[in-house]
Design a protein around this motif. Structure first.
Motif, PDB file in Angstrom:
ATOM      1  N   LYS A 113      54.049  81.756  17.439  1.00 25.72           N
ATOM      2  CA  LYS A 113      53.175  82.918  17.302  1.00 25.72           C
ATOM      3  C   LYS A 113      53.701  83.798  16.161  1.00 25.72           C
ATOM      4  O   LYS A 113      54.376  84.799  16.378  1.00 25.72           O
ATOM      5  N   THR A 114      53.412  83.370  14.921  1.00 22.57           N
ATOM      6  CA  THR A 114      53.865  84.083  13.730  1.00 22.57           C
ATOM      7  C   THR A 114      52.687  84.308  12.794  1.00 22.57           C
ATOM      8  O   THR A 114      51.987  83.355  12.451  1.00 22.57           O
ATOM      9  N   ALA A 115      52.461  85.536  12.396  1.00 21.94           N
ATOM     10  CA  ALA A 115      51.403  85.886  11.449  1.00 21.94           C
ATOM     11  C   ALA A 115      52.010  86.053  10.060  1.00 21.94           C
ATOM     12  O   ALA A 115      53.022  86.742   9.903  1.00 21.94           O
ATOM     13  N   VAL A 116      51.404  85.415   9.075  1.00 31.03           N
ATOM     14  CA  VAL A 116      51.820  85.578   7.683  1.00 31.03           C
ATOM     15  C   VAL A 116      50.740  86.390   6.991  1.00 31.03           C
ATOM     16  O   VAL A 116      49.568  86.007   6.972  1.00 31.03           O
ATOM     17  N   ILE A 117      51.136  87.525   6.451  1.00 25.91           N
ATOM     18  CA  ILE A 117      50.188  88.448   5.828  1.00 25.91           C
ATOM     19  C   ILE A 117      50.514  88.521   4.340  1.00 25.91           C
ATOM     20  O   ILE A 117      51.551  89.051   3.948  1.00 25.91           O
ATOM     21  N   HIS A 118      49.627  87.940   3.525  1.00 24.21           N
ATOM     22  CA  HIS A 118      49.819  87.891   2.078  1.00 24.21           C
ATOM     23  C   HIS A 118      49.080  89.057   1.425  1.00 24.21           C
ATOM     24  O   HIS A 118      47.866  89.194   1.595  1.00 24.21           O
ATOM     25  N   GLN A 119      49.784  89.845   0.653  1.00 21.76           N
ATOM     26  CA  GLN A 119      49.166  90.940  -0.092  1.00 21.76           C
ATOM     27  C   GLN A 119      48.047  90.423  -0.994  1.00 21.76           C
ATOM     28  O   GLN A 119      46.989  91.052  -1.099  1.00 21.76           O
ATOM     29  N   ASP A 120      48.261  89.268  -1.616  1.00 18.19           N
ATOM     30  CA  ASP A 120      47.256  88.717  -2.527  1.00 18.19           C
ATOM     31  C   ASP A 120      45.911  88.495  -1.837  1.00 18.19           C
ATOM     32  O   ASP A 120      44.859  88.677  -2.454  1.00 18.19           O
ATOM     33  N   HIS A 121      45.941  88.090  -0.576  1.00 17.31           N
ATOM     34  CA  HIS A 121      44.678  87.873   0.146  1.00 17.31           C
ATOM     35  C   HIS A 121      43.871  89.172   0.209  1.00 17.31           C
ATOM     36  O   HIS A 121      42.659  89.173  -0.026  1.00 17.31           O
ATOM     37  N   PHE A 122      44.547  90.265   0.501  1.00 14.44           N
ATOM     38  CA  PHE A 122      43.847  91.546   0.607  1.00 14.44           C
ATOM     39  C   PHE A 122      43.372  92.029  -0.757  1.00 14.44           C
ATOM     40  O   PHE A 122      42.236  92.464  -0.898  1.00 14.44           O
ATOM     41  N   ARG A 123      44.239  91.945  -1.762  1.00 16.18           N
ATOM     42  CA  ARG A 123      43.885  92.472  -3.078  1.00 16.18           C
ATOM     43  C   ARG A 123      42.915  91.581  -3.837  1.00 16.18           C
ATOM     44  O   ARG A 123      41.989  92.062  -4.476  1.00 16.18           O
ATOM     45  N   ARG A 124      43.120  90.262  -3.789  1.00 14.91           N
ATOM     46  CA  ARG A 124      42.312  89.348  -4.605  1.00 14.91           C
ATOM     47  C   ARG A 124      41.065  88.831  -3.902  1.00 14.91           C
ATOM     48  O   ARG A 124      40.083  88.509  -4.559  1.00 14.91           O
ATOM     49  N   THR A 125      41.116  88.696  -2.587  1.00 15.34           N
ATOM     50  CA  THR A 125      39.996  88.107  -1.858  1.00 15.34           C
ATOM     51  C   THR A 125      39.197  89.166  -1.117  1.00 15.34           C
ATOM     52  O   THR A 125      38.020  89.378  -1.390  1.00 15.34           O
ATOM     53  N   LEU A 126      39.827  89.839  -0.197  1.00 19.28           N
ATOM     54  CA  LEU A 126      39.117  90.793   0.653  1.00 19.28           C
ATOM     55  C   LEU A 126      38.562  91.976  -0.143  1.00 19.28           C
ATOM     56  O   LEU A 126      37.427  92.385   0.064  1.00 19.28           O
ATOM     57  N   LEU A 127      39.352  92.512  -1.067  1.00 18.12           N
ATOM     58  CA  LEU A 127      38.939  93.707  -1.810  1.00 18.12           C
ATOM     59  C   LEU A 127      38.610  93.410  -3.273  1.00 18.12           C
ATOM     60  O   LEU A 127      38.602  94.317  -4.096  1.00 18.12           O
ATOM     61  N   ALA A 128      38.347  92.173  -3.601  1.00 18.42           N
ATOM     62  CA  ALA A 128      38.054  91.787  -4.987  1.00 18.42           C
ATOM     63  C   ALA A 128      36.897  92.608  -5.531  1.00 18.42           C
ATOM     64  O   ALA A 128      35.932  92.897  -4.835  1.00 18.42           O
TER      65      ALA A 128
END
Length: 192
Positions: free
Chosen positions: A36-51
């Motif tokens: 039960k480990t979550a990996v949270i990538h900053q790039d996902h938020f900046r490049r994908t979610l908030l592109a």
């Protein structure tokens, strides 16, 4: 803020310049932690979610979202690995508050491998065509330590297996110590 996670949850922050090895480390570290480990990538938020958003507000917005997701994940009982550049302007305050609020073991590492090495590593990545070395130079911050904790410094000479072994050992060591002891103004974890 409010306490998050439990004495059993672990938070690992991997920060540093683009191309320094954070995502490679996060990906390799995940199977070494609990299922039960979550990996949270900053790039996902900046490049994908908030592109498409304006760059400065996108960075601040990503900081808020990453903080929220990390806290929720810890509260759900996940170990969390945060992976990103995490510049001081947008992230230092949030990282400090998260460090103070987390009930479990928190370890923060900064990759300090030098600009030439980040470019060399970038050329081996899938993202190698997403941005140029010139763009990377504009973003390059080098060693910029957080003021509230002595981060583990990861240099260019350390291999991935060495980095992983170090982080796992640091987490084990932290699990056996009193949580209150890790909330001093300077964490007892120091550069090794």
């Amino acid at each position: 803020m409010t306490a998050v996670g439990s004495v059993d949850t672990r938070l690992v922050v991997l920060r540093g310049d683009s191309g320094s090895g954070k995502t490679t480390t996060a990906t390799a570290l995940r199977p070494l932690l609990r299922a039960k480990t979550a990996v949270i990538h900053q790039d996902h938020f900046r490049r994908t979610l908030l592109a498409g958003g304006e760059k400065n507000s996108r960075s601040a917005d990503a900081a808020a979202l990453i903080d929220t997701v990390a806290r929720q994940s810890l509260d759900l009982g996940y170990d969390v690995i945060l992976d990103g550049v995490f510049n001081l302007r947008d992230y230092a305050g949030r990282l400090e508050q998260l460090w103070r609020d987390h009930r479990g073991v928190t370890r923060i590492y900064q990759f300090d491998v030098g600009f030439e090495e980040t470019v060399r590593r970038h050329e081996t990545r899938e993202l190698r065509n997403a941005f140029t070395p010139e763009e990377m130079r504009a973003w390059h911050d080098g060693w910029q330590p957080l003021e509230f904790v002595e981060e583990g410094r990861i240099g260019p000479e350390e291999t991935l297996p060495e980095i992983l072994a170090r982080i796992v050992a640091d987490l084990r060591e932290g699990s056996s110590s009193a949580v209150a002891d890790s909330r001093r103004p300077k964490d007892r974890f120091a550069d090794s």
